[in-house]
Design a protein around this motif. Structure first.
Motif, short mmCIF file in Angstrom:
data_model
loop_
_atom_site.label_atom_id
_atom_site.label_comp_id
_atom_site.label_asym_id
_atom_site.label_seq_id
_atom_site.Cartn_x
_atom_site.Cartn_y
_atom_site.Cartn_z
N ASP A 66 8.00 6.35 8.63
CA ASP A 66 6.61 5.52 8.50
C ASP A 66 6.01 5.42 9.88
O ASP A 66 4.85 5.66 10.00
CB ASP A 66 6.76 4.54 7.62
CG ASP A 66 7.00 4.52 6.15
OD1 ASP A 66 6.94 5.91 5.80
OD2 ASP A 66 7.51 3.42 5.29
N THR B 41 -3.91 0.66 10.76
CA THR B 41 -5.08 -0.09 10.60
C THR B 41 -5.07 -1.64 11.13
O THR B 41 -3.84 -1.97 11.63
CB THR B 41 -5.55 -0.08 8.99
OG1 THR B 41 -4.42 -0.96 8.43
CG2 THR B 41 -5.30 1.33 8.57
N SER C 173 0.88 -1.19 0.00
CA SER C 173 -0.12 -0.17 0.02
C SER C 173 0.88 1.25 0.25
O SER C 173 1.96 1.32 0.49
CB SER C 173 -1.05 0.22 1.10
OG SER C 173 -1.48 1.24 1.37
N ASN C 174 0.31 2.49 -0.51
CA ASN C 174 1.11 3.53 -0.38
C ASN C 174 0.97 4.15 0.94
O ASN C 174 1.79 5.22 1.13
CB ASN C 174 0.46 4.58 -1.56
CG ASN C 174 0.80 4.26 -3.09
OD1 ASN C 174 1.76 3.73 -3.19
ND2 ASN C 174 -0.25 4.37 -4.04
N GLU C 175 0.12 3.83 1.62
CA GLU C 175 -0.14 4.28 2.97
C GLU C 175 0.42 3.34 4.13
O GLU C 175 0.08 2.05 4.13
CB GLU C 175 -1.75 4.31 3.33
CG GLU C 175 -2.55 5.44 2.40
CD GLU C 175 -4.09 5.48 2.81
OE1 GLU C 175 -4.44 5.24 3.84
OE2 GLU C 175 -4.66 5.30 1.85
N LYS D 299 -1.36 0.98 6.49
CA LYS D 299 -2.11 -0.22 5.81
C LYS D 299 -1.22 -1.60 5.46
O LYS D 299 -1.62 -2.46 4.68
CB LYS D 299 -2.90 0.23 4.49
CG LYS D 299 -3.92 1.08 4.97
CD LYS D 299 -4.68 1.42 3.72
CE LYS D 299 -6.19 2.44 4.19
NZ LYS D 299 -6.84 2.96 2.73
N ARG D 300 -0.09 -1.27 5.59
CA ARG D 300 0.87 -2.65 5.68
C ARG D 300 0.93 -3.23 6.75
O ARG D 300 0.74 -3.02 7.92
CB ARG D 300 2.39 -1.94 5.19
CG ARG D 300 2.20 -1.00 4.02
CD ARG D 300 3.71 -0.25 3.82
NE ARG D 300 3.55 0.80 2.80
CZ ARG D 300 4.53 1.88 2.88
NH1 ARG D 300 5.57 1.82 3.57
NH2 ARG D 300 4.15 2.55 1.88
N ASN E 222 -0.19 10.50 13.66
CA ASN E 222 -1.43 10.84 13.10
C ASN E 222 -2.49 9.83 13.20
O ASN E 222 -3.61 9.90 12.68
CB ASN E 222 -1.32 11.02 11.50
CG ASN E 222 -0.19 11.87 11.30
OD1 ASN E 222 -0.05 13.15 11.89
ND2 ASN E 222 0.67 11.85 10.10
N THR F 283 -2.92 6.60 12.05
CA THR F 283 -3.55 6.15 10.75
C THR F 283 -3.37 4.60 10.90
O THR F 283 -3.66 4.06 9.60
CB THR F 283 -2.72 6.77 9.59
OG1 THR F 283 -1.37 6.68 9.81
CG2 THR F 283 -3.00 8.35 9.65
N ASN G 228 4.79 8.73 11.44
CA ASN G 228 3.60 9.33 10.87
C ASN G 228 2.45 8.32 11.18
O ASN G 228 1.31 9.14 11.33
CB ASN G 228 3.83 9.34 9.32
CG ASN G 228 4.96 10.15 8.72
OD1 ASN G 228 5.23 11.27 9.39
ND2 ASN G 228 5.55 9.94 7.61
N VAL G 229 2.60 7.22 11.34
CA VAL G 229 1.27 6.29 11.64
C VAL G 229 1.15 6.68 13.28
O VAL G 229 -0.11 6.86 13.25
CB VAL G 229 1.87 4.73 11.34
CG1 VAL G 229 0.61 4.03 11.82
CG2 VAL G 229 1.83 4.51 10.03
#
Length: 674
Positions: free
Chosen positions: A109, A120, A95-97, A100-101, A116, A118, A112-113
């Protein structure tokens, strides 16, 4: 993209082509290894993935057959670094996000996760190296979206990198929780630790963990070391699989909970440096517990009566006194460290002890209970500043460290006979008398003249007269030398005063044509400091035993070297004949600075073999020696054994030993037949 990378990796290290990897059923197992379990054992991987639907055993077999992993004979899993890169690229393209990896290892990375929020349910593992990122903060909901997170590792030198704006509100059901310098004082009240296998939170600010009795049947390893605010260990009654409990330097901890009586699989209990520890449960017998370290627990007064199977006990620098009951309660004890300023006398030591550390104690002489230890192999009396004599010690001793014994005057030691000892073992004779400035001249002379050690180090400003070849500096050339494989030498080096240096000495024997005919090394593996000049005495064969022909040279160069700033001021060499060795004590087992030389034989017991010493296993915790005596089987094969014997005792001595062994074998065979 994956295909190109896989093909490139295939060409570099000859592994499975990309199309076969992309269709591989074991891809998930491959990724787990690439991100978290490279260089781990099969058993560890199987345990960590026990709650997944992965077939670990068969999956590893497939990966090994396709050369994607290597499995050693002892079950260690290894993956090539290029294959790890391939695994990371596969996950990166999921994934680019980043949130979601499956796995996150890139510091930016992860920041940021978490910052923020983000993450999942796709995320299975996070491994953050804090030394690779600048400071950032997270909220209490940072992990809320990652319900399937199983492996969380936060590590690195920059302990202040990750800050929390508030207490963490949620952590998922983790299998691995490794968070160095955790900034919170409590774990989330909703945290469910029942899935935990490894719980590592060293250097944390935790004060407590969780409340009540938690179902911890999967938990095998707890490490809360250096958590200086920790005041309470939770009830561990249900942690029935726990093998290691590490509470090193938890300086606010006063009590070890009584619930440890249920830890029947516990093997290691590490509590060194718990300065306020006073209360330990009594009358417990944990059958699996073998190693206990409570050194530097300065308030500890009572013996940790929690197992009769302890083999390694470290209670150095405590207020503990050895009560006679310790002999009955520790029948299997092998390694004992008990030295402290509070220790002024010692009356009881279990006979099973093979390694004893009395360092930093105020003893004046070696106690009778130590003299009677027939299995003792190493003795540490480091910084026993009131010790005045070393006399009557067990003949089984192989290592003595009397460094910084400033009052030591007399030395009197009996050693086993080298011929008898070499039947089943490789004797180690390492004698350290660094900064023992009051050693009398007779002791110095007798120590140097013996030939039953690997090396000895003691104060001295003059090379003894028996070293007839002398020179300033670190090398000496001896003219007109003719010697064979049985020829030996003895060397004495004068070393300069130094604050700190490794005592690592190398000797190279070089012909005038520049041919190196022998290289020998002596390494004590510990840091030395010399208040004045010291003598280092060592020796060995002049030629490798593999060279079966005599060597003739008009000149031979002895070149000595050492590491760090240690300097060799002067050197001396003595070429030994068998007659010289006999005079110097190489063929006798008597080492006495004040007794009668007639005591070097033992009548009919002269060739008696000491099975206890031959079969002993070495375990140690408080110094480099434990690494050397690790309890592993000796890996020398028969050829190596023969070369070792010849190297240390000469070709003729080795032949005498072989003849003796053959003769004894024939005698035994005759007795059996008749």
């Amino acid at each position: 993209m994956i295909g190109k990378i896989a093909i490139d990796v295939s060409n570099k290290i000859n592994v499975t082509p990309s199309n076969e990897f992309e269709g591989l059923k074991e891809q998930s197992l491959f990724l787990h290894i690439a991100f978290f379990f490279n260089n781990e054992t099969i058993d560890h991987l199987t345990t960590m993935l026990a709650d997944s639907d992965l077939d670990v055993r068969n999956g590893l077999k497939t990966l090994s057959e396709k050369s994607l992993v290597h499995i050693s004979t002892n079950g260690l899993i290894t993956m090539h670094c290029l294959l790890q890169q391939l695994g990371r690229q596969v996950v990166y393209e999921q994934s680019n996000e980043p949130g979601k990896r499956q796995f996150l290892v890139e510091a930016e990375d992860i920041r940021n996760v978490l910052a923020n929020e983000t993450g999942t349910g796709s995320v299975l593992g996070i491994s953050l190296d804090m030394s690779k990122i600048s400071e950032f903060s997270i909220s209490g909901r940072a992990f809320e979206g990652m319900r399937n997170l199983r492996f969380l590792r936060v590590y690195g030198r920059n302990f202040s990198t990750l800050q929390m704006l508030e207490d963490i509100e949620y952590l998922p059901r983790l299998r691995l929780l490794h968070w160095d310098s955790y900034p919170g004082t409590l774990l989330p009240p909703t945290f469910r630790p029942e899935c935990l296998v490894e719980f590592h939170m060293a250097y944390s600010k935790l004060e407590k963990l969780w409340r009540g009795i938690q179902p911890l049947t999967n938990l095998k390893d707890i490490d809360l070391g250096h958590s200086k605010n920790l005041i309470e260990i939770p009830d561990l009654s249900k942690a029935t699989s726990l093998k290691t409990l590490t509470l090193t330097s938890c300086t606010s901890l006063v009590e070890l909970p009584s619930s440890i009586r249920n830890l029947h699989k516990l093997k290691k209990l590490m509590m060194m440096g718990c300065a306020k520890l006073q209360i330990i449960p009594k009358n417990i017998n944990l059958a699996s517990l073998e190693e206990v370290d409570m050194s530097d627990c300065s308030q500890l007064r009572s013996y940790p009566d929690i197992s009769m199977n302890i083999k390694d006990l470290d209670v150095g620098n405590t207020k503990l006194e050895v009560h006679p009951s310790i002999v009955e309660r520790l029948p299997r004890l092998e390694w004992l460290r008990i030295g402290s300023r509070n220790l002024k006398r010692l009356t009881h030591v279990p006979e099973s002890v093979t390694h004893l550390d009395l360092s930093n104690s105020d003893i004046v002489r070696i106690p009778d209970c130590v003299i009677g230890l027939s299995r003792l192999e190493s003795l540490f009396v480091f910084k026993c500043r009131k010790l005045v004599s070393l006399q009557g010690l067990p003949s089984s001793l192989k290592y003595i460290d009397a460094t910084d014994c400033g009052s030591l005057v007399r030395v009197c030691i009996y050693f086993n006979d080298p011929i008898r000892g070499l039947m089943f073992q490789y004797p180690i004779r390492e004698l350290m008398f660094q900064n023992c400035l009051k050693l009398d001249e007779e002791s110095r002379r007798e120590i140097i003249q013996q030939w039953v050690y690997e090396y000895v180090c003691l104060p001295g400003k003059d090379i003894p007269s028996e070293f007839t070849n002398k020179a300033k500096g670190n090398s000496i050339t001896i003219p007109m030398v003719t010697f064979s494989s049985s020829s030996r030498f003895k060397a004495c080096l004068m070393l300069s005063p130094i604050k700190y240096s490794y005592l690592d000495i190398t000797c190279r024997l070089i012909t005038e044509g520049g041919v190196i005919i022998m290289e020998l090394k002596w390494d004590s593996m510990n840091v030395s400091h010399f208040l004045t000049e010291h003598l280092f005495v060592c020796g060995g064969n002049l030629v490798q035993e593999t060279r079966k022909v005599d060597v003739q040279a008009t000149k031979i160069l002895f070149e000595f070297s050492c590491v760090d700033n240690l300097k060799i001021l002067e050197c001396g060499v003595q070429i030994l004949s068998e007659e010289t060795e006999s005079c110097d004590g190489s063929e006798v087992d008597y080492f006495d600075t004040g007794g009668s030389p007639d005591n070097h034989t033992y009548g009919d017991e002269y060739y008696e073999m000491d099975d206890e010493v031959a079969q002993s296993e070495y375990k140690y915790n408080w110094s480099w020696l434990k690494k050397f005596w690790s309890g592993e089987e000796d890996e020398r094969d028969d050829d190596d054994e023969e070369e070792y014997i010849n190297h240390h005792y000469g070709w003729k001595t080795a032949m005498m030993m072989k003849v003796f062994v053959v003769g004894m074998s024939l005698l035994l065979l005759y007795l059996v037949i008749t």
